[in-house]
Scaffold this motif. Sequence first.
Motif, PDB file in Angstrom:
ATOM      1  N   TYR A   2       0.857  -1.181   0.000  1.00 50.47           N
ATOM      2  CA  TYR A   2       0.000   0.000   0.000  1.00 50.47           C
ATOM      3  C   TYR A   2       0.894   1.231   0.000  1.00 50.47           C
ATOM      4  O   TYR A   2       1.871   1.309   0.754  1.00 50.47           O
ATOM      5  N   LEU A  12      -2.526   9.989  -6.050  1.00 48.12           N
ATOM      6  CA  LEU A  12      -3.790   9.273  -6.238  1.00 48.12           C
ATOM      7  C   LEU A  12      -4.428   8.861  -4.923  1.00 48.12           C
ATOM      8  O   LEU A  12      -5.440   8.168  -4.923  1.00 48.12           O
ATOM      9  N   LEU A  51      -2.787   3.836  -2.789  1.00 44.62           N
ATOM     10  CA  LEU A  51      -2.701   2.889  -3.894  1.00 44.62           C
ATOM     11  C   LEU A  51      -2.511   1.481  -3.350  1.00 44.62           C
ATOM     12  O   LEU A  51      -1.789   1.274  -2.374  1.00 44.62           O
ATOM     13  N   THR A  52      -3.158   0.520  -3.993  1.00 45.68           N
ATOM     14  CA  THR A  52      -2.948  -0.903  -3.711  1.00 45.68           C
ATOM     15  C   THR A  52      -2.110  -1.492  -4.836  1.00 45.68           C
ATOM     16  O   THR A  52      -2.376  -1.237  -6.018  1.00 45.68           O
ATOM     17  N   VAL A  94       0.364  -1.780  -9.747  1.00 49.41           N
ATOM     18  CA  VAL A  94      -0.745  -1.048  -9.132  1.00 49.41           C
ATOM     19  C   VAL A  94      -2.070  -1.664  -9.558  1.00 49.41           C
ATOM     20  O   VAL A  94      -2.320  -1.904 -10.742  1.00 49.41           O
ATOM     21  N   ALA A 152      -6.748   2.467  -6.563  1.00 53.44           N
ATOM     22  CA  ALA A 152      -6.426   3.601  -5.699  1.00 53.44           C
ATOM     23  C   ALA A 152      -7.713   4.260  -5.228  1.00 53.44           C
ATOM     24  O   ALA A 152      -8.766   4.136  -5.864  1.00 53.44           O
ATOM     25  N   THR A 153      -7.614   4.966  -4.102  1.00 54.57           N
ATOM     26  CA  THR A 153      -8.734   5.751  -3.609  1.00 54.57           C
ATOM     27  C   THR A 153      -8.235   7.092  -3.110  1.00 54.57           C
ATOM     28  O   THR A 153      -7.224   7.164  -2.403  1.00 54.57           O
ATOM     29  N   ASP A 154      -8.943   8.153  -3.484  1.00 52.15           N
ATOM     30  CA  ASP A 154      -8.606   9.493  -3.009  1.00 52.15           C
ATOM     31  C   ASP A 154      -9.680  10.007  -2.053  1.00 52.15           C
ATOM     32  O   ASP A 154      -9.938  11.208  -1.970  1.00 52.15           O
ATOM     33  N   LYS A 170      -9.335  -2.000  -4.105  1.00 55.15           N
ATOM     34  CA  LYS A 170      -9.472  -0.594  -3.779  1.00 55.15           C
ATOM     35  C   LYS A 170      -9.913  -0.464  -2.324  1.00 55.15           C
ATOM     36  O   LYS A 170     -11.010  -0.888  -1.966  1.00 55.15           O
ATOM     37  N   ALA A 211       4.111   6.463  -9.281  1.00 61.21           N
ATOM     38  CA  ALA A 211       3.245   6.704  -8.123  1.00 61.21           C
ATOM     39  C   ALA A 211       3.375   8.182  -7.770  1.00 61.21           C
ATOM     40  O   ALA A 211       4.222   8.554  -6.957  1.00 61.21           O
TER      41      ALA A 211
END
Length: 345
Positions: A11, A21, A24-25, A37, A40-42, A79, A336
Amino acid sequence: MGDGKHAGRAYIGSFTAAGGLGVLTAAVDEDTGALTVLGATDAVADPSYLALSPTGDTLYAVSETSDGALAAYRLEGDKPQLAGRPVPVGSAPTHLALYDGHVLTANYRSGSVTAVPLRADGSLAAPAGELRHTGSGPHPHRQQGPHAHQVLADPSGRWAVSVDLGTDSVRVCALGENGLTLHREVALRPGSGPRHLVFHPRGDRAYVLNELTPTLTVCAWDAEGGTLKPLGEVSVLVDVPDGDVYPSEVVIAPDGRFLWAATRGADLISVLALDEAGEAPRLTATVPCGGHWPRDLAIDPSGRRLYAANERSGDVTWFTIDAATGIPRKSGSIEAPAASCVIFN
């Protein structure tokens, strides 16, 4: 990426305000260490530093904003999913750690550590209190007041240790009925600007990386009494340039034979060999970090690879560690943007 197996996940935290972003996973190739990758979550702004629950199913992140918050995510699929609303902590939190059923955050701008209790399902309860640091240092711009930069549990799990760049000190704390309480404060060299600390795997030594001078302070650690005693200081660079160079992170090999320190202004990773006692780190090599502005270093669970989160070049670069010399050899990288942290599950 070859024929390797996806043995785990990584992560990556990043600064959304700088084009990152969010969280990220990435899949980790078991054979090569390569990252891919997955999502991702923002959902939270500037999740700059991350930590995992002991069960590995919940991820915690500081939101390094002026308001300051702590967020929890469920790790289901590719995610991370936000688990409840983030809770407020001190201003500009830069680091976090799990300790005695709580998540602790080091809040840089407010110079404090906040304790947030965890519910049985790993979600966040209301903050249980904030321990405010006091003091200052001789640097005219960076040390006008306290700046807690890191907090972590000691290897015994009895103590929480916070590193304060603004006061040139390390605080040893414990959790009581009314939140965190100060056990003792340990002064380091004035103007050194301590940033991050790592414990020896044996549990009797600690190493503090200083940001305002590119040095490492070696300390003896006694978990029984919660005492930290500075023993000496060594440089992490061969040639120290004029002006600030901003060392960022220090990590140690699982067997305690080597330390690695990142310095952002020089874009270097320093290799320090440790003697058996762990009291005399010796700088043996420096290698390019693979990008620009290495904000974080991480060792994978196997202990064979080192990862650098290069914030300003926007990449995570991985290195294969020579088992005999500890020298990292660049093996690959992924994009990234504004990367600030890497952790492994």
